[in-house]
Every structure is written in structure tokens, then in C-alpha cells.
Design a protein around this motif. Structure first.
Motif, mmCIF file in Angstrom:
data_model
loop_
_atom_site.group_PDB
_atom_site.id
_atom_site.type_symbol
_atom_site.label_atom_id
_atom_site.label_comp_id
_atom_site.label_asym_id
_atom_site.label_seq_id
_atom_site.Cartn_x
_atom_site.Cartn_y
_atom_site.Cartn_z
ATOM 1 N N VAL A 1 132.227 66.727 36.115
ATOM 2 C CA VAL A 1 131.383 67.314 35.742
ATOM 3 C C VAL A 1 130.649 65.837 34.919
ATOM 4 O O VAL A 1 129.665 66.230 34.668
ATOM 5 C CB VAL A 1 131.886 67.980 34.322
ATOM 6 N N ALA A 2 131.367 64.930 34.101
ATOM 7 C CA ALA A 2 130.611 63.468 33.139
ATOM 8 C C ALA A 2 129.737 63.252 33.525
ATOM 9 O O ALA A 2 129.560 62.692 33.962
ATOM 10 C CB ALA A 2 132.338 63.635 32.981
ATOM 11 N N LEU A 3 130.686 62.354 35.391
ATOM 12 C CA LEU A 3 130.371 61.760 36.465
ATOM 13 C C LEU A 3 129.353 62.644 36.848
ATOM 14 O O LEU A 3 127.857 61.641 37.317
ATOM 15 C CB LEU A 3 131.052 61.504 37.377
ATOM 16 N N ALA A 4 129.024 63.936 37.548
ATOM 17 C CA ALA A 4 128.028 64.607 37.846
ATOM 18 C C ALA A 4 126.658 64.812 37.210
ATOM 19 O O ALA A 4 125.408 64.347 37.115
ATOM 20 C CB ALA A 4 127.618 66.022 38.391
ATOM 21 N N ALA A 5 126.630 65.013 35.642
ATOM 22 C CA ALA A 5 126.218 64.757 34.601
ATOM 23 C C ALA A 5 125.190 63.262 34.345
ATOM 24 O O ALA A 5 124.101 63.528 34.342
ATOM 25 C CB ALA A 5 126.428 65.849 33.196
ATOM 26 N N THR A 6 126.209 62.008 34.166
ATOM 27 C CA THR A 6 125.508 61.193 34.148
ATOM 28 C C THR A 6 124.735 60.515 35.456
ATOM 29 O O THR A 6 123.362 59.820 35.216
ATOM 30 C CB THR A 6 126.001 60.257 33.930
ATOM 31 N N VAL A 7 125.231 60.757 36.729
ATOM 32 C CA VAL A 7 124.371 60.404 37.707
ATOM 33 C C VAL A 7 122.774 61.556 37.508
ATOM 34 O O VAL A 7 121.474 61.257 37.479
ATOM 35 C CB VAL A 7 124.542 61.375 39.217
ATOM 36 N N SER B 1 131.176 60.011 26.494
ATOM 37 C CA SER B 1 130.048 61.230 25.691
ATOM 38 C C SER B 1 130.544 62.792 26.162
ATOM 39 O O SER B 1 130.083 63.374 25.896
ATOM 40 C CB SER B 1 128.596 60.388 25.527
ATOM 41 N N ASN B 2 129.423 62.680 28.153
ATOM 42 C CA ASN B 2 129.611 63.183 28.500
ATOM 43 C C ASN B 2 131.218 64.073 28.658
ATOM 44 O O ASN B 2 130.959 65.872 28.813
ATOM 45 C CB ASN B 2 129.022 62.980 30.373
ATOM 46 N N ILE B 3 131.848 63.444 29.127
ATOM 47 C CA ILE B 3 133.623 64.159 28.959
ATOM 48 C C ILE B 3 133.936 64.823 27.759
ATOM 49 O O ILE B 3 134.179 65.922 27.411
ATOM 50 C CB ILE B 3 134.719 63.168 29.205
ATOM 51 N N SER B 4 133.536 64.328 26.190
ATOM 52 C CA SER B 4 133.736 64.782 24.622
ATOM 53 C C SER B 4 132.722 66.446 25.623
ATOM 54 O O SER B 4 133.295 67.044 24.748
ATOM 55 C CB SER B 4 133.908 63.675 23.997
ATOM 56 N N ALA B 5 131.227 66.285 26.145
ATOM 57 C CA ALA B 5 131.264 67.079 25.314
ATOM 58 C C ALA B 5 131.530 68.821 26.805
ATOM 59 O O ALA B 5 131.154 69.508 26.319
ATOM 60 C CB ALA B 5 129.252 66.992 26.264
ATOM 61 N N VAL C 1 138.312 58.634 27.312
ATOM 62 C CA VAL C 1 137.382 58.420 26.580
ATOM 63 C C VAL C 1 137.414 57.320 26.372
ATOM 64 O O VAL C 1 136.196 56.251 26.174
ATOM 65 C CB VAL C 1 137.062 59.936 25.096
ATOM 66 N N PHE C 2 138.416 56.898 25.821
ATOM 67 C CA PHE C 2 138.511 55.261 24.948
ATOM 68 C C PHE C 2 138.583 54.022 25.578
ATOM 69 O O PHE C 2 138.047 52.916 26.295
ATOM 70 C CB PHE C 2 139.916 54.930 24.530
#
Length: 350
Positions: free
Chosen positions: A117-123, A246-250, A297-298
């Protein structure tokens, strides 16, 4: 000519960022940062675990959705039987309270969902942000005004409130991980990328080689692809590396609130949602997904900062990790001592 040094106006700060000067030079600068290399190894391991989740669970002989009621002590309210949450040869990290589902299987499959989800949102954020920023920078005054105001509206939007509203009205038949990735991407992140791309485009547009390409008859599209995008590479790559954590945290926050990824699909944030009442009876149920989120995240934050410094060696790292700070402190304190010693030697000679 597109490899020349360019001035970049980032969101809120002004910095001179060199264009990408080659993978070899970038790798040499990144290797000089031990913390970034360790973070890169951790991120690579997490990605490998996520990709190999079916193989790892097959080796364990478990899956993330099967219930094991025989491993739950119903007399104690659903606490796993055995020490440390039922850890054993069949269940490497124990089982969930109440359901008995395998914790290791849910963690590795949860890594797939959270990272995916985080990588797809970033793209999506990067593509949309670059398109809007370059269009605003190359367009006329009215195009720039309209696109800039749209970007300002999305910058001011609160992610959680908008995401909660949109996720509540979308039918459950829509794939939830895809929906969460789209909402995170469209509501936040891309607007800052667009502002950064617009500022960079306005800077590059005034340079001689870009003006020459436009005067020679090149189309706006060709000018953007051949001359502007190489100059956007360094700041966009840097910001993209910092967008992923930040997307992983969201995603974890939305799943924790119960509007993100739905069961039985595992997600680290979703696991934390149901673990908040078990932190005393079965603390591993809370600690394992929380530790996975923290480490991911870190590591991504450290790696993103390392990428930023490798692309812009004149910028000091925001995250001082290791012995670099001690070496700098010793160097700073060594100068006055040397000067004092030299002054004493002069006095003795006179």
C-alpha cells in the motif's frame, strides 16, 4: 547540458541540489554513510520477507487465516495456551488470542499489505505531483494559477478526516488495499511533490539550454521529458524515499481506526487494533506488529535521509547517527587546544 548544477526550491526551504551525476558517484556517497547502508539492508530484508511470504508460511506449515481453537484457553478468555503466546515448532511466533491464527503468518502477510500500500501510494503521488508541477511551471499564467490553487487546496486537506469520510462511503466490494492506497495518494503527498516540481520547473525554464530547446521548435512535452525531468530526478527521488514511511504510518493509522484493510486480510495496523485489549494477558500480540512498524518506518526514514545526503553532499544530514558527531566534536575542540599550545610555544621562545 541537463546534467548541470541546478538550484532547487524545496517546500519551505531553498537549497542548491546537484542533478544526478551518475549511479556510481551516488553509490560511493551512499556507501560512506554506514547508517544508511544498515537501513538499506533492513529494508531489503523486509521486502524480501514480504515477497517470500507464501514460501515462508509454507515452510512453517501455517497460513494467516486458519483458526486453531484448540490452542486457545477459553476459560481464561481466549488467551493462547503455552508460554510466550504458544510459541513452538508449529507456530514460530505463537498464535493470536481468541482466534488462534498463526502470528508469524499474519506478520509476514501483513508486511505485504503495509509495504505494498505504501509503495503503490508513493508511485501515484510522485506521478501525479510531477505532472501537476511541470504543467503549472510550463503553462501560461492562468494554467499556473488554476493548478497552483488546486494544489493549495489539497495541501490544506486533513488526511485522516478525508480518508475516514471516503472509506466510509465506498462499498466493501471494492478491494480494500487498493482503495487505501488510492486515498492516501490522492489526498496527501502529491501536492507537496507538485509544489516542489513547479519550483524546480520555473528555475530550469529560465536556463539557457531549456530556452534553446523551446526556441528550436521542440514541443512542450519533448522539452519536459528531455530537459526538465533529469533536473527533477534528485529532489523527487529524495522526497519519494521520505514519503514511503509516512504512507506506511498512514495505512497503519487507518487500519487501527477500523476503516483501512478489513479482516481476514492481515495488516500491521489492523493487528494493533485488536491487540489493545490484550497487552497485559498476551503482550506479544501488541509488541510484534508494533515492533515491525517501528523498525520499518525507522529504517525507511534513515534510508531516505541517506539518499538525500548522497544526492546533495553539501547538505548536512538531519539524522546524526553513529560516531560522526563525536568526530566532529573532537575536531571542533581540537582547534582551540592547538591554538593555545602554539601561543604558549611563542611565549616560551620570547
Amino acid at each position: 547540458m541537463s546534467e548541470a548544477l541546478v538550484a532547487v526550491e524545496t517546500a519551505g526551504t531553498d537549497a542548491s541540489v546537484p542533478a544526478v551525476s551518475g549511479a556510481r558517484q551516488f553509490w560511493r556517497r551512499l556507501r560512506a554513510q554506514r547508517a544508511a547502508l544498515v537501513a538499506a539492508a533492513v529494508v531489503a530484508l523486509l521486502v524480501l520477507v514480504a515477497l517470500a511470504a507464501p514460501l515462508l508460511t509454507a515452510l512453517e506449515g501455517q497460513d494467516p487465516t486458519t483458526y486453531h481453537p484448540a490452542l486457545i484457553d477459553s476459560a481464561r478468555g481466549g488467551v493462547p495456551i503455552g508460554s510466550f503466546g504458544g510459541i513452538g515448532a508449529d507456530h514460530w511466533l505463537g498464535v493470536e488470542p481468541q482466534t488462534g491464527r498463526d502470528m508469524f503468518a499474519r506478520l509476514v502477510y501483513g508486511a505485504r499489505v503495509s509495504l505494498g500500500v505504501a509503495l503503490a501510494a508513493t508511485v501515484v503521488q510522485v506521478i501525479l505531483g510531477i505532472a501537476m508541477g511541470v504543467a503549472a511551471g510550463l503553462g501560461n499564467r492562468w494554467v499556473d494559477l488554476v493548478l497552483s490553487r488546486i494544489t493549495d487546496i489539497f495541501v490544506s486537506m486533513p488526511l485522516m478526516i478525508m480518508a475516514l469520510a471516503l472509506l466510509a462511503i465506498v462499498p466493501n466490494s471494492f478491494p480494500r488495499p487498493v482503495l487505501v492506497a488510492l486515498i492516501i495518494a490522492l489526498v496527501s503527498g502529491w501536492s507537496t511533490t507538485a509544489k516542489m516540481a513547479r519550483a524546480q520547473t520555473l528555475t530550469l525554464k529560465s536556463l539557457d539550454y531549456v530556452a534553446a530547446s523551446r526556441l528550436s521548435g521542440w514541443s512542450t512535452w519533448r522539452t519536459a521529458v528531455r530537459e526538465l525531468l533529469p533536473g527533477l530526478a534528485a529532489p523527487v527521488i529524495t522526497y519519494s524515499a521520505l514519503l514511503v514511511p509516512s504512507n506506511i504510518s498512514a495505512e497503519a493509522a487507518l487500519s487501527f481506526l477500523g476503516v483501512g484493510v478489513k479482516p481476514p486480510t492481515p495488516s500491521w495496523g489492523q493487528m494493533l487494533t485488536s491487540a489493545d485489549v490484550w497487552y497485559q494477558a498476551a503482550p506479544q500480540y501488541l509488541l510484534l506488529p508494533a515492533a515491525a512498524l517501528f523498525v520499518t518506518v525507522f529504517a525507511l526514514t534513515i534510508l531516505g535521509d541517506g539518499v538525500r545526503v548522497a544526492l546533495d553532499p553539501r547538505a548536512a544530514s538531519r539524522l546524526r547517527i553513529g560516531t560522526g558527531r563525536k568526530r566532529e566534536a573532537r575536531a571542533e575542540t581540537a582547534v582551540p587546544k592547538d591554538e593555545t599550545a602554539a601561543a604558549k610555544q611563542k611565549e616560551n621562545r620570547t
